[in-house]
Design a protein around this motif. Structure first.
Motif, PDB file in Angstrom:
ATOM      1  N   TYR A   1       0.835  -1.201   0.000  1.00 22.86           N
ATOM      2  CA  TYR A   1       0.000   0.000   0.000  1.00 22.86           C
ATOM      3  C   TYR A   1       0.871   1.252   0.000  1.00 22.86           C
ATOM      4  N   GLY A   2       1.920   1.254   0.818  1.00 23.93           N
ATOM      5  CA  GLY A   2       2.783   2.430   0.893  1.00 23.93           C
ATOM      6  C   GLY A   2       3.476   2.740  -0.419  1.00 23.93           C
ATOM      7  N   PHE A   3       3.975   1.713  -1.092  1.00 20.96           N
ATOM      8  CA  PHE A   3       4.686   1.931  -2.354  1.00 20.96           C
ATOM      9  C   PHE A   3       3.751   2.320  -3.492  1.00 20.96           C
ATOM     10  N   THR A   4       2.520   1.830  -3.462  1.00 15.56           N
ATOM     11  CA  THR A   4       1.587   2.122  -4.557  1.00 15.56           C
ATOM     12  C   THR A   4       0.723   3.350  -4.300  1.00 15.56           C
ATOM     13  N   HIS A   5       0.854   3.953  -3.123  1.00 16.81           N
ATOM     14  CA  HIS A   5       0.081   5.162  -2.800  1.00 16.81           C
ATOM     15  C   HIS A   5       1.003   6.266  -2.285  1.00 16.81           C
ATOM     16  N   LEU A   6       2.114   6.446  -2.972  1.00 14.50           N
ATOM     17  CA  LEU A   6       3.036   7.511  -2.592  1.00 14.50           C
ATOM     18  C   LEU A   6       2.420   8.876  -2.907  1.00 14.50           C
ATOM     19  N   PRO A   7       2.621   9.852  -2.033  1.00 15.09           N
ATOM     20  CA  PRO A   7       2.116  11.208  -2.323  1.00 15.09           C
ATOM     21  C   PRO A   7       2.932  11.845  -3.445  1.00 15.09           C
ATOM     22  N   PRO A   8       2.491  12.989  -3.960  1.00 13.97           N
ATOM     23  CA  PRO A   8       3.252  13.667  -5.020  1.00 13.97           C
ATOM     24  C   PRO A   8       4.690  13.940  -4.591  1.00 13.97           C
ATOM     25  N   ALA A   9       5.565  14.103  -5.579  1.00 14.50           N
ATOM     26  CA  ALA A   9       6.988  14.268  -5.310  1.00 14.50           C
ATOM     27  C   ALA A   9       7.282  15.493  -4.441  1.00 14.50           C
TER      28      ALA A   9
ATOM     29  N   LEU B   1       9.881  -2.747  -7.896  1.00 13.28           N
ATOM     30  CA  LEU B   1       8.761  -3.329  -8.614  1.00 13.28           C
ATOM     31  C   LEU B   1       7.508  -2.462  -8.560  1.00 13.28           C
ATOM     32  N   LEU B   2       7.269  -1.793  -7.422  1.00  7.67           N
ATOM     33  CA  LEU B   2       5.985  -1.137  -7.191  1.00  7.67           C
ATOM     34  C   LEU B   2       6.025   0.385  -7.199  1.00  7.67           C
TER      35      LEU B   2
END
Length: 371
Positions: free
Chosen positions: A137-145, A186-187
């Motif tokens: 979840y953390g890797f696929t829902h990163l906030p904007p840069a 990967l994510l």
């Protein structure tokens, strides 16, 4: 099965630990504390935001301990409910994750290799599954840069050259393990993925990283750790040897660089004897004769000294030495005896090897690098 007093005690400890880990999350994620002032004060808004760290992190620990507990109940082994240990030290100026972990205590004697194996392996496997889910979840829902600029607006200053210790900052960089590295590649969107010194501001990634760290600690194939139970299940007649060999290798890596031949001579004549005594204390509870203990200790110190002499850039991770002390002096390197060595069935053997693989994937040689 449990009294009202026990339920009250354990639930109270859990809730207190939830509060302390949320306080710790506020400090790591946003640089805010209930003892701070102005923009550094942890108000209710940021307390709620910090739950995005404490809830998944404690959730993983809870699932881990419930894996032990439910398996104990299945095997009719009397155990306590999980003891959560609050540990917020941020007000002393020391970094903290808000807890010293959680444990359950077995109240009845376990005289079965299968029961030891099942109870030991259930916790890490259960916690690991949830940890992978949290990381996914953390890797696929990163906030904007540009999220990091909300935490560190000073990064926008072209003249900013980094924080210093004189300013009261502690720079912390996480080290990679195989699973975290693989999942990131990967994510994660490379444009949004923070570097390893900034993941403390990303609650789900930080919680998942810590969970992998604790999973690996529990699965060390030493003594009565969960990994020790696994090794005892797979190789009961060789557990003592495997535990001793792995522990010695663990200490050998951890202590690399403690005695450095390139240090000042007068410092060395103090450091070497102190370090040798420390190593000897670590082996005090090992069921070895005194001569063998001294042989191991002196050989370790000599190998570490010569390794650094011929390869000055090689270094271990001294942070592991405290854990090595706890293992060797407090917990011990051996496993309780059971009657008989009946072989585990094929399914349990596969689970045991899976646990060993998980340990390899989760172990981080240098998990926390402070500067």
């Amino acid at each position: 099965m449990y009294s009202k007093k026990e339920y009250f005690r354990h639930i109270s400890l859990f809730l207190l630990t939830l509060v302390t880990t949320t306080f710790a999350g506020g400090e790591w994620l946003f640089g805010r504390s209930i003892l701070g002032s102005g923009e550094h004060f942890l108000n209710w808004e940021y307390f709620v935001k910090s739950l995005h760290f404490s809830v998944p992190f404690l959730g993983i620990l809870l699932v881990h301990e419930m894996g032990h507990l439910l398996t104990s109940i299945k095997h009719q082994v009397k155990s306590t409910m999980p003891y959560f240990i609050p540990g917020w030290l941020g007000f002393l100026g020391s970094p903290s994750i808000g807890t010293f972990g959680a444990i359950i205590r077995m109240r009845s004697f376990v005289n079965s290799r299968k029961k030891f194996f099942d109870i030991g392996v259930a916790g890490p496997l259960a916690g690991f599954v949830l940890a992978v889910g949290v990381l996914w979840y953390g890797f696929t829902h990163l906030p904007p840069a540009d999220y990091i600029y909300q935490i560190h607006p000073e990064y926008l200053d072209p003249n900013f050259k980094g924080h210093t210790a004189e300013e009261g900052y502690i720079n912390l960089e996480m080290g990679y393990n195989l699973l975290f590295y693989g999942m990131e590649k990967l994510l994660a969107d490379p444009a949004k993925m923070p570097n390893m010194s900034e993941i403390i501001h990303f609650p789900y990634i930080f919680a998942g990283y810590l969970a992998l760290f604790f999973t690996a600690l529990n699965l060390l194939p030493i003594g009565q750790l969960d990994g020790g139970h696994v090794v005892f299940g797979l190789f009961p007649k060789n557990h003592k040897r495997i535990s001793l060999v792995f522990y010695t290798a663990f200490v050998a890596y951890a202590g690399l660089g403690v005695i450095n031949p390139y240090q000042d001579f007068y410092r060395l004549i103090v450091t070497i004897p102190l370090y040798v005594v420390f190593l000897y204390i670590c082996y005090l509870r090992a069921s070895l004769d005194n001569q063998t203990k001294w042989t191991i200790v002196l050989s370790l110190a000599a190998v570490q000294y010569l390794t650094v002499y011929f390869s000055p850039t090689v270094e271990g991770y001294s942070g592991w030495l405290f854990f090595a002390f706890l293992l060797g002096r407090v917990m011990g390197l051996e496993h309780p005896e059971v009657s008989g060595y009946r072989e585990l069935d094929r399914g349990r053997k596969l689970i045991g090897w899976l646990a060993i693989l998980i340990f390899i994937l989760c172990f981080t040689p240098q998990p926390f690098k402070f500067s």
